[in-house]
Design a protein around this motif. Structure first.
Motif, PDB file in Angstrom:
ATOM      1  N   ARG A 129       0.570  -1.306  -0.038  1.00  0.00           N
ATOM      2  CA  ARG A 129       0.031   0.071  -0.002  1.00  0.00           C
ATOM      3  C   ARG A 129       0.908   0.666   0.062  1.00  0.00           C
ATOM      4  O   ARG A 129       0.735   1.905  -0.537  1.00  0.00           O
ATOM      5  N   GLN A 130       2.178   1.183   0.702  1.00  0.00           N
ATOM      6  CA  GLN A 130       2.408   2.545   0.934  1.00  0.00           C
ATOM      7  C   GLN A 130       3.538   2.627  -0.828  1.00  0.00           C
ATOM      8  O   GLN A 130       3.847   3.461  -0.633  1.00  0.00           O
ATOM      9  N   MET A 131       3.335   1.701  -1.119  1.00  0.00           N
ATOM     10  CA  MET A 131       4.636   1.931  -2.654  1.00  0.00           C
ATOM     11  C   MET A 131       3.401   2.302  -3.443  1.00  0.00           C
ATOM     12  O   MET A 131       4.247   2.629  -4.412  1.00  0.00           O
ATOM     13  N   VAL A 132       2.548   2.328  -3.110  1.00  0.00           N
ATOM     14  CA  VAL A 132       1.716   2.812  -4.727  1.00  0.00           C
ATOM     15  C   VAL A 132       1.990   4.315  -5.631  1.00  0.00           C
ATOM     16  O   VAL A 132       1.915   4.377  -6.870  1.00  0.00           O
ATOM     17  N   GLY A 133       1.957   5.303  -4.252  1.00  0.00           N
ATOM     18  CA  GLY A 133       2.336   6.215  -4.474  1.00  0.00           C
ATOM     19  C   GLY A 133       3.029   7.146  -5.113  1.00  0.00           C
ATOM     20  O   GLY A 133       3.242   7.136  -6.485  1.00  0.00           O
ATOM     21  N   PRO A 134       4.429   6.283  -3.924  1.00  0.00           N
ATOM     22  CA  PRO A 134       5.597   6.406  -4.895  1.00  0.00           C
ATOM     23  C   PRO A 134       5.868   6.364  -6.309  1.00  0.00           C
ATOM     24  O   PRO A 134       5.887   6.214  -7.150  1.00  0.00           O
ATOM     25  N   VAL A 135       5.265   4.811  -6.646  1.00  0.00           N
ATOM     26  CA  VAL A 135       5.884   3.934  -8.373  1.00  0.00           C
ATOM     27  C   VAL A 135       4.584   4.996  -9.346  1.00  0.00           C
ATOM     28  O   VAL A 135       4.955   4.892  -9.998  1.00  0.00           O
ATOM     29  N   LEU A 136       3.291   5.358  -8.867  1.00  0.00           N
ATOM     30  CA  LEU A 136       2.563   6.034  -9.703  1.00  0.00           C
ATOM     31  C   LEU A 136       3.532   7.321 -10.085  1.00  0.00           C
ATOM     32  O   LEU A 136       3.444   7.787 -11.351  1.00  0.00           O
ATOM     33  N   ARG A 137       4.208   7.913  -9.171  1.00  0.00           N
ATOM     34  CA  ARG A 137       4.118   8.952  -9.375  1.00  0.00           C
ATOM     35  C   ARG A 137       5.673   8.794 -10.036  1.00  0.00           C
ATOM     36  O   ARG A 137       6.234   9.717 -10.538  1.00  0.00           O
ATOM     37  N   GLY A 138       6.928   8.222  -9.461  1.00  0.00           N
ATOM     38  CA  GLY A 138       7.583   8.070 -10.093  1.00  0.00           C
ATOM     39  C   GLY A 138       7.800   7.377 -11.728  1.00  0.00           C
ATOM     40  O   GLY A 138       7.976   7.896 -12.541  1.00  0.00           O
ATOM     41  N   THR A 139       6.763   6.600 -11.708  1.00  0.00           N
ATOM     42  CA  THR A 139       6.655   6.286 -13.361  1.00  0.00           C
ATOM     43  C   THR A 139       6.263   7.339 -13.871  1.00  0.00           C
ATOM     44  O   THR A 139       6.762   7.792 -15.873  1.00  0.00           O
ATOM     45  N   ALA A 140       5.198   9.231 -14.226  1.00  0.00           N
ATOM     46  CA  ALA A 140       4.676   9.596 -14.325  1.00  0.00           C
ATOM     47  C   ALA A 140       5.711  10.431 -14.750  1.00  0.00           C
ATOM     48  O   ALA A 140       6.623  10.943 -15.876  1.00  0.00           O
ATOM     49  N   VAL A 141       6.787  11.417 -13.752  1.00  0.00           N
ATOM     50  CA  VAL A 141       8.187  11.860 -13.773  1.00  0.00           C
ATOM     51  C   VAL A 141       9.037  10.994 -14.597  1.00  0.00           C
ATOM     52  O   VAL A 141       9.348  12.074 -15.568  1.00  0.00           O
ATOM     53  N   GLY A 142       9.359   9.706 -14.277  1.00  0.00           N
ATOM     54  CA  GLY A 142      10.104   9.114 -14.938  1.00  0.00           C
ATOM     55  C   GLY A 142      10.116   9.385 -16.504  1.00  0.00           C
ATOM     56  O   GLY A 142      11.214   9.157 -17.739  1.00  0.00           O
ATOM     57  N   SER A 143       8.757   8.807 -17.155  1.00  0.00           N
ATOM     58  CA  SER A 143       8.362   8.810 -18.178  1.00  0.00           C
ATOM     59  C   SER A 143       8.708  10.438 -18.994  1.00  0.00           C
ATOM     60  O   SER A 143       9.323  10.735 -19.452  1.00  0.00           O
TER      61      SER A 143
ATOM     62  N   PRO B  65      12.381   6.207  -7.057  1.00  0.00           N
ATOM     63  CA  PRO B  65      13.230   6.451  -7.660  1.00  0.00           C
ATOM     64  C   PRO B  65      13.711   5.011  -9.004  1.00  0.00           C
ATOM     65  O   PRO B  65      13.824   5.729  -9.962  1.00  0.00           O
ATOM     66  N   GLU B  66      13.116   3.780  -8.659  1.00  0.00           N
ATOM     67  CA  GLU B  66      13.647   2.613  -9.313  1.00  0.00           C
ATOM     68  C   GLU B  66      12.345   2.612 -10.411  1.00  0.00           C
ATOM     69  O   GLU B  66      12.673   2.302 -11.732  1.00  0.00           O
ATOM     70  N   SER B  67      11.545   3.507 -10.506  1.00  0.00           N
ATOM     71  CA  SER B  67      10.167   2.950 -11.123  1.00  0.00           C
ATOM     72  C   SER B  67      10.277   4.601 -12.036  1.00  0.00           C
ATOM     73  O   SER B  67      10.538   3.482 -13.210  1.00  0.00           O
ATOM     74  N   ALA B  68      10.678   5.592 -11.460  1.00  0.00           N
ATOM     75  CA  ALA B  68      11.404   6.493 -12.578  1.00  0.00           C
ATOM     76  C   ALA B  68      12.315   6.050 -13.617  1.00  0.00           C
ATOM     77  O   ALA B  68      12.499   6.643 -14.902  1.00  0.00           O
ATOM     78  N   ASN B  69      13.718   5.781 -12.478  1.00  0.00           N
ATOM     79  CA  ASN B  69      14.036   5.593 -13.895  1.00  0.00           C
ATOM     80  C   ASN B  69      14.165   4.403 -14.682  1.00  0.00           C
ATOM     81  O   ASN B  69      14.725   4.711 -15.979  1.00  0.00           O
ATOM     82  N   ASN B  70      13.116   3.555 -14.842  1.00  0.00           N
ATOM     83  CA  ASN B  70      13.148   2.505 -15.631  1.00  0.00           C
ATOM     84  C   ASN B  70      12.315   3.106 -16.554  1.00  0.00           C
ATOM     85  O   ASN B  70      11.938   2.512 -17.727  1.00  0.00           O
ATOM     86  N   ALA B  71      11.385   3.415 -15.686  1.00  0.00           N
ATOM     87  CA  ALA B  71       9.860   4.540 -16.771  1.00  0.00           C
ATOM     88  C   ALA B  71      11.220   5.344 -18.155  1.00  0.00           C
ATOM     89  O   ALA B  71      10.601   5.222 -19.364  1.00  0.00           O
ATOM     90  N   GLY B  72      12.266   6.210 -17.510  1.00  0.00           N
ATOM     91  CA  GLY B  72      13.097   7.550 -18.483  1.00  0.00           C
ATOM     92  C   GLY B  72      13.582   6.118 -18.943  1.00  0.00           C
ATOM     93  O   GLY B  72      13.810   6.330 -20.427  1.00  0.00           O
ATOM     94  N   ALA B  73      14.264   4.927 -18.753  1.00  0.00           N
ATOM     95  CA  ALA B  73      15.444   3.665 -19.725  1.00  0.00           C
ATOM     96  C   ALA B  73      14.214   3.501 -20.357  1.00  0.00           C
ATOM     97  O   ALA B  73      14.810   3.517 -21.863  1.00  0.00           O
TER      98      ALA B  73
END
Lengths: 502, 153
Positions: free
Chosen positions: A247-261, A303-311
């Motif tokens: 549950r704690q993960m959901v928010g950061p992952v979603l935001r990270g994905t958006a930022v990274g993309s 950061p891990e989500s953002a990194n991968n989305a950006g990649a």
């Protein structure tokens, strides 16, 4: 429903048994090398690149994509378990990941990284599939002047995102451009900078440069100081996160994905910026900002989500314009050219199977990562305990074979040694290798488009500012340069990079 | 030592960059420059060499009045054994053939670490050679001669 048809085509290519196998081998090899401490994703790919050249183009690029994801995940593992990020993008993961590991939550940190990456990768793959084709139609309108301006922008952005001195990074770009010009001039056939050595008439081997500057320089850096590492192997708890942690993960992952993309599309290494940006965002909006730096789950997930989305989204400029957004994409472009594919807007229409196959294989590579790496984590951790002095003779042998296998040119092996020395010298002088590699890849393209644009405009240099797209791109470039040199921004930029070094 | 602080690393960097610029500039001397309408092979390299020199000069000048950062250790032993390995492989792969050239290259590289005992280095080189020969020569079928003409009697 063009999109679905195209994706179906892609998956039918990528999921052929042979290609799945190559993707799997790529992921395993990528993780294997990427998990080695001090060796980042770029170095890993550079070293494994030659292995893929023996395959046909589609399989080779699919395998390369597998290597890429494996290497990235391997890098995160090293960052979390021994606090030794091989690359600046996983440096952010190391801050909180390592602290989690010290608190006995290494398993959770690793699983968070994998799940976040997988989600981000899935979303970004769809983004690539949706946005790449319309962008190619825009790209087809690009003339020589636009290409020139776009490449200038990419190079300047790569400077802005590099560590350390902006001046030195600019110098590295120019040096890279000059090295890229070595060989025969395409218009007149005149040999340039070859020192009379005919073996260099086709230019310096790109693989030799990448392996030398990234791979061998890394090995030398690691040999400076041989010491034992503290590996957090005992502290791997259960892997699967609890419901509360999910549950704690959901928010950061979603935001990270958006930022990274979004940041990943930017030319010049947006993926690196993405993990920094995501970390800053999470820290700002967190209810417990004091936890950051002491093992916050959000500090790994975001950061891990953002990194991968950006990649993933950094494939967009590569596939549509043929312009690499970062060193890894520069390696991809090198691989494509060696396979006889000219990256650019025509790939999608002329070789749809290749284009969509790569996109589908990105997702498959991501999936394999989760399925393969999480259960095998024990094995990778064991690998971390293998002493370095056993590893580097093996790596050197692989590099030698790999570089030689590209063109059976022994002079490429001499070039590897030279670039290894150059890369090590650069690291001692605190110059970044990434802008050099980008310059090297773009050098010939930049010159060709400059010459063509000038011929088309009958020698009128104002063509670059009278054509609207070109003018916009140059204006953006100028803005970035001004920003980078502004004292306040400069201070802020130094802070961001220092934080990651700490 | 002078009292004024200066960043020796950047002084060296600036000088080396300028030297590189001079080298590239000198190499373009023999090339036709052309006009901006019809650029010759020397035009773009000449511009770049000038730019590189300028950047080198700026790095050099900015080094004064700033504190030096520690340079750190230099991997002399690493350089002495790692860099010759691919060169040696290149010199001998045609003559000696793939198997002996690779074995010797791996053996040279293994000397780079002070921690690897000679006997272990030898064993490691043998294993690397056998594995690589099986993977690359037999497995992937790379067209290398396993034993070259220097070893045919």
């Amino acid at each position: 429903m063009d999109l679905l048809n195209n994706l179906a085509l892609g998956f039918s290519v990528a999921s052929s048994l042979a290609n799945m196998a190559f993707c799997l081998i790529g992921v395993i090899l990528g993780t294997l090398i990427g998990v080695l401490p001090g060796i980042g994703a770029t170095a890993t790919i550079a070293m494994l690149l030659p292995i893929t050249f023996q395959l046909e183009p589609v399989s080779s690029l699919i395998m390369l994509a597998g290597i890429y994801y494996g290497a990235q995940y391997g890098g995160s593992t090293t960052a979390i378990l021994i606090n030794m990020p091989g690359e600046s993008s996983s440096a952010v993961t190391a801050i909180d990941g390592y602290q989690m590991a010290r608190k006995g939550r290494a398993g959770t940190a690793l699983a968070t990284a994998a799940i976040g990456s997988f989600f981000a990768g899935t979303v970004a793959t769809f983004l690539v599939a949706i946005f790449a084709p319309p962008l190619t139609t825009i790209a087809l309108k690009f003339g020589a002047a636009e290409y020139f301006s776009l490449m200038v922008m990419g190079l300047v952005m790569s400077v802005a995102l590099a560590h350390g001195s902006v001046l030195k990074a600019l110098a590295m770009v120019v040096l890279g451009l000059l090295l890229g010009l070595v060989g025969t001039d395409i218009y007149t056939g005149a040999p340039r900078f070859t020192l009379g050595i005919t073996q260099y008439a086709d230019g310096l081997n790109f693989v030799a440069l990448a392996v030398g500057v990234f791979g061998i320089a890394e090995i030398l850096r690691n040999l400076e100081d041989e010491h034992d590492r503290e590996v957090m192997t005992k502290n791997i708890n259960r892997l699967f996160p609890t419901r509360e942690e999910l549950r704690q993960m959901v928010g950061p992952v979603l935001r990270g994905t958006a930022v990274g993309s979004v940041l990943g599309i930017l030319p010049g290494g947006g993926a690196i910026l993405a993990s920094f940006a995501s970390y800053t965002v999470e820290k700002k909006i967190s209810k417990h900002p004091e936890e950051f730096g002491k093992g916050a789950l959000a500090g790994v997930a975001g950061p891990e989500s953002a990194n991968n989305a950006g990649a993933q989204t950094s494939f967009i400029p590569l596939l549509t314009l043929g312009i690499p957004a970062n060193p890894v994409m520069a390696l991809m472009i090198g691989a494509m050219i060696i396979q006889g594919i000219v990256p650019g807007p025509n790939v999608v229409t002329e070789q749809p199977a290749l284009f969509w196959g790569i996109i589908a294989s990105m997702w498959i590579g991501n999936l394999m990562l989760v399925v393969l790496n999480l259960p095998l984590i024990g094995l990778w951790v064991k690998l971390l305990t293998v002493p370095y002095y056993i590893l580097f003779p093996i790596i050197m042998a692989m590099c030698s074979i790999g570089v030689y296998s590209v063109a059976s040119n022994t002079f490429d092996l001499y070039a590897v040694a030279f670039f290894g020395l150059l890369g090590y010298l650069m690291s001692k002088l605190r110059c970044e290798p990434a802008p050099l590699l980008l310059g090297f890849v773009l050098g010939p393209l930049l010159e060709e488009n400059l010459r063509r644009a000038m011929i088309l405009s009958r020698g009128d240099p104002t063509t670059f500012i009278t054509r609207p797209i070109s003018a916009t791109l140059l204006l953006l470039t100028a803005a970035v340069l001004v920003l980078v040199f502004l004292p306040q921004i400069r201070k802020r930029r130094d802070e961001v990079f220092t934080e990651s070094d700490a | 030592m002078s009292a004024k602080p200066k960043d020796r690393t950047d002084i060296a960097t600036g000088l080396l960059l300028m030297a590189a610029a001079v080298f590239f500039g000198w190499q373009t001397m023999g090339l036709e420059i052309g006009t901006s309408l019809r650029m010759g092979p020397g035009y773009f390299p000449m511009v770049l060499s000038g730019l590189l020199f300028l950047l080198g000069l700026l790095v050099f000048l900015k080094a004064f009045g700033r504190e030096d950062e520690p340079f750190g250790k230099v991997a002399w032993r690493g350089m002495a054994f790692i860099l010759p390995a691919p060169v040696f492989f290149g010199l001998t792969v045609r003559g000696l053939g793939f198997v002996p050239a690779l074995f010797l290259a791996a053996l040279i590289a293994a000397q780079a670490s002070t921690r690897l005992k000679p006997l272990h280095g030898l064993v490691l080189a043998v294993i690397v050679t056998i594995a690589s020969t099986l993977i690359f020569s037999y497995g992937l079928g790379l067209p290398f001669r396993r034993f070259g003409p220097w070893l045919q009697f």
